[in-house]
Write an enzyme that holds these catalytic residues in place. Structure first.
Site, short mmCIF file in Angstrom:
data_model
loop_
_atom_site.label_atom_id
_atom_site.label_comp_id
_atom_site.label_asym_id
_atom_site.label_seq_id
_atom_site.Cartn_x
_atom_site.Cartn_y
_atom_site.Cartn_z
N THR B 14 4.42 2.56 8.31
CA THR B 14 4.88 1.82 9.39
C THR B 14 5.05 0.20 9.17
OG1 THR B 14 3.31 3.39 10.36
CG2 THR B 14 4.08 1.80 11.63
N VAL B 18 3.68 1.25 0.25
CA VAL B 18 2.60 1.46 -0.45
C VAL B 18 2.67 1.86 -2.01
CG1 VAL B 18 0.55 3.08 -0.53
CG2 VAL B 18 1.55 2.59 1.78
N ASP B 136 -3.16 9.15 15.44
CA ASP B 136 -2.11 9.44 14.52
C ASP B 136 -2.07 10.44 13.32
OD1 ASP B 136 0.83 9.18 14.11
OD2 ASP B 136 0.73 7.26 12.80
#
Ligand SMILES: Nc1ncnc2c1ncn2[C@@H]1O[C@H](COP(=O)(O)OP(=O)(O)O)[C@@H](O)[C@H]1O
Ligand SMILES: [Mg+2]
Lengths: 298, 303
Positions: B14, B18, B136
């Site tokens: 988001t 990574v 989430d």
């Protein structure tokens, strides 16, 4: 999310959306998982005495600054308590050279700043420094904050004796909320005072909490002291010998001496320093510290 | 960040990429996650400090991905924070995909589904018992160690605040598939039930190798749910018609879960139906789920 830190509830996110949940957790917390979580985690938050002793004078300087700050800015005692907890845990892991007393000041200011951020209070290092008459620049404080965070591994939700008060009051023979509250309030005062005593670093936070509650019960509700003690001695999480030692240490400790001892007891070499010499030393120190500082810069 | 060798990009999240990386000194594999958190003149912002220390506390559980370190770097005058996590070889979405596609498509072994669901409940219960909602949960946010058969909760909402962002920084739409009906209907107060709904959706997805409710808008998402579980009403979910975004919806009757999910045995169906309970206050908690008969055949001593 606001994860304001509360000494009594280190494990609560106190996320607004979660208030319902936290309440469910901490009212009647004896039958939740929380005590075992706390007891299993508390040793990670101790500062060992052996190391701290070498650094007694650093600790003393740092604590006296915290005490001054607390009184002149009318700070919440819980805030000062948390800052001292950070200082002790830092000193248990990092040695601070004795000949650099300004580091003790910088450490105190940084820990106070970190504690106030955790507790969402509006304290800024600048307020304190104006009063003290000498100033570390923002960059220096920022770097020290990061150093402290690194050394404490970002475990800033300290488990302190306060975290155990609620749990142990459930062992008190009376359940009247007003009585329990006064017991807790009195024990908290004992805890605030006993923190200055370096001996307190020897014991687990849970043991200190139990000892403080016992001392409070002895003063406020002597008729129930014995049955409270008997009940606590049966608690599976408490070591009996350790509790006895801690109670003895707490009794021998003169609670009125605490604050004065903290502010006057440090060696005099330090107090002879003027702000200017401190700042000079601080600059010189920073030069030679560069390598150490940048190591923490990732 | 010279301490690490960046090996490859493993995720597009988001707020940033990574990376899989190797610690040059220890050789340890790590995941580097850039946060959108910047430091200012006042040093570390208070919310960041509180959230990272919370993450640090939660990551003490083996069912939550471990935060190893926090690194700070200065780049173009900006001070950025990187979170350094233990590295796991895959996430649950990629893991399910290997059973769906590839040379040998086959269902997930039911032992794996059972064990992963149990570990998921452990991780979720850990967060809930610390007063934290994940908000989430989805297969991409669950990391898997294939060889050891371990599943861990990841991506605990740094700064996710009360609303989950609708679009990521790459303008990818954030998935609605695991979102609880009360959230879709605009409830202002919600609790652990939102996570348990997601856990139910993930359970069904492991069994089906397909998402259970794959809506592409909030309305479509609701209609998917209603078509399967029946349109809720004041009897099945007291208070539903006073939620902010409630409208008159087509009336559907509930379908048979056992028919729709033939690969789950009856205990599994029963547990799933308790996770997909409309009324959030009757929805099963993670702690109670772990006690459900579905897990009776699981050797819990290994956890
Ligand atoms: N520790 C890790 N080990 C391996 N892969 C990871 C790790 N953390 C994240 N990933 C991968 O990166 C993706 C995005 O990471 P996540 O933490 O969910 O960030 P975001 O908030 O950006 O969604 C995950 O779905 C996963 O595939
Ligand atoms: Mg994610």
């Amino acid at each position: 999310m606001e994860f304001d830190f509360d000494l009594e509830n280190p494990f609560s996110g106190s996320d607004e959306q979660n208030i319902q949940l936290s309440k469910a957790l901490f009212i009647g917390s004896t039958d939740s998982d929380e005590p075992s979580l706390l007891f299993s985690a508390e040793s990670d938050h101790m500062s060992s005495l052996a190391v701290a002793l070498d650094q007694l004078s650093t600790r003393c300087h740092a604590l006296s600054l915290i005490v001054q700050a607390q009184f002149s800015n009318n700070l919440d005692p819980a805030l000062a308590y948390l800052a001292v907890n950070y200082i002790d845990r830092f000193l248990a892991k990092r040695e601070i050279p004795n000949e650099k007393p300004w580091i003790a000041r910088l450490l105190a200011i940084s820990c106070l700043s970190l504690a106030s951020k955790m507790k969402k209070t509006s304290f800024s290092p600048a307020d304190l420094q104006r009063e003290e008459g000498f100033i570390f620049d923002a960059r220096t404080i920022r770097r020290m904050e990061l150093l402290v965070l690194g050394v404490l591994e970002w475990r800033m939700r300290s488990i302190t004796p306060f975290s155990f008060l609620r749990f142990f009051t459930s062992y008190f023979p009376l359940a009247n909320p007003i009585i329990i509250q006064s017991l807790k309030t009195h024990a908290s005062q004992i805890l605030f005072k006993s923190q200055n005593d370096v001996k307190s670093l020897e014991f687990k936070p849970s043991v200190i909490a139990a000892a403080a509650l016992l001392a409070a019960a002895r003063e406020l509700f002597p008729a129930h002291f014995l049955s409270f003690r008997t009940a606590l001695l049966c608690c599976e999480y408490l070591n009996k010998e350790s509790l006895a030692e801690c109670c003895a240490a707490m009794e021998s400790y003169d609670t009125t001496a605490g604050i004065e001892a903290a502010s006057n007891g440090c060696d005099s070499a330090y107090s002879a320093l003027t702000p200017v010499t401190v700042l000079d030393r601080h600059r010189a120190g920073l030069e030679s510290e560069k390598t150490a500082g940048s190591a923490s810069n990732g | 960040m010279e301490k690490y060798d960046k090996l490859e990009k493993v995720g597009e999240g988001t707020y940033g990429k990574v990376y899989k990386a190797r610690d040059k000194v220890t050789g340890q594999l790590v995941a580097l996650k850039k946060t959108r958190l910047e430091m200012d003149e006042e040093g570390i912002p208070p919310t960041t400090l509180r959230e990272i220390s919370l993450l640090q506390m939660l990551s003490q559980s083996i069912y939550v991905v471990r935060l190893l370190r926090v690194e700070h770097v200065e780049k173009n005058g900006k001070r950025l924070l990187y979170l350094v996590f233990e590295y796991l070889d895959t996430d649950l979405k990629k893991y399910i995909d290997t059973y769906k596609r590839g040379p040998n498509p086959r269902p997930l072994p039911s032992r794996v589904t059972q064990s992963f669901l149990y570990q998921l409940c452990k991780g979720v219960d850990h967060c809930h018992s610390h007063g934290v909602l994940h908000r989430d949960l989805k297969p991409q946010n669950l990391l898997v160690d294939k060889d050891k058969g371990i599943l861990k909760v990841a991506d605990l909402g740094l700064g996710r605040a009360f609303t989950i962002p609708l679009k990521s920084y790459t303008h990818e739409i954030v998935t609605l598939w695991y979102r609880a009906p009360e959230v879709l209907l605009g409830a202002t107060h919600y609790s652990i039930g939102v996570d348990m709904w997601s856990v139910g959706c993930i359970f069904a997805e492991m069994a089906r190798r397909q998402p259970l409710f794959a809506g592409d808008s909030e309305l479509q998402q609701l209609l998917h749910i209603f078509r399967f579980l029946g349109t809720p009403n004041e009897d099945t979910w007291p208070g539903v018609s006073s939620l902010r975004d409630w409208h008159d919806y087509p009336q559907w009757k509930p379908q048979s879960m056992a028919l729709a999910l033939p690969m789950l045995e009856s205990d599994g169906i029963d547990l799933l139906s308790k996770m997909l309970e409309y009324n959030p206050s009757n929805r099963i908690s993670a702690k109670d789920a772990m006690e459900h008969p579905y897990f009776d055949s699981l050797d819990k001593s290994q956890f």
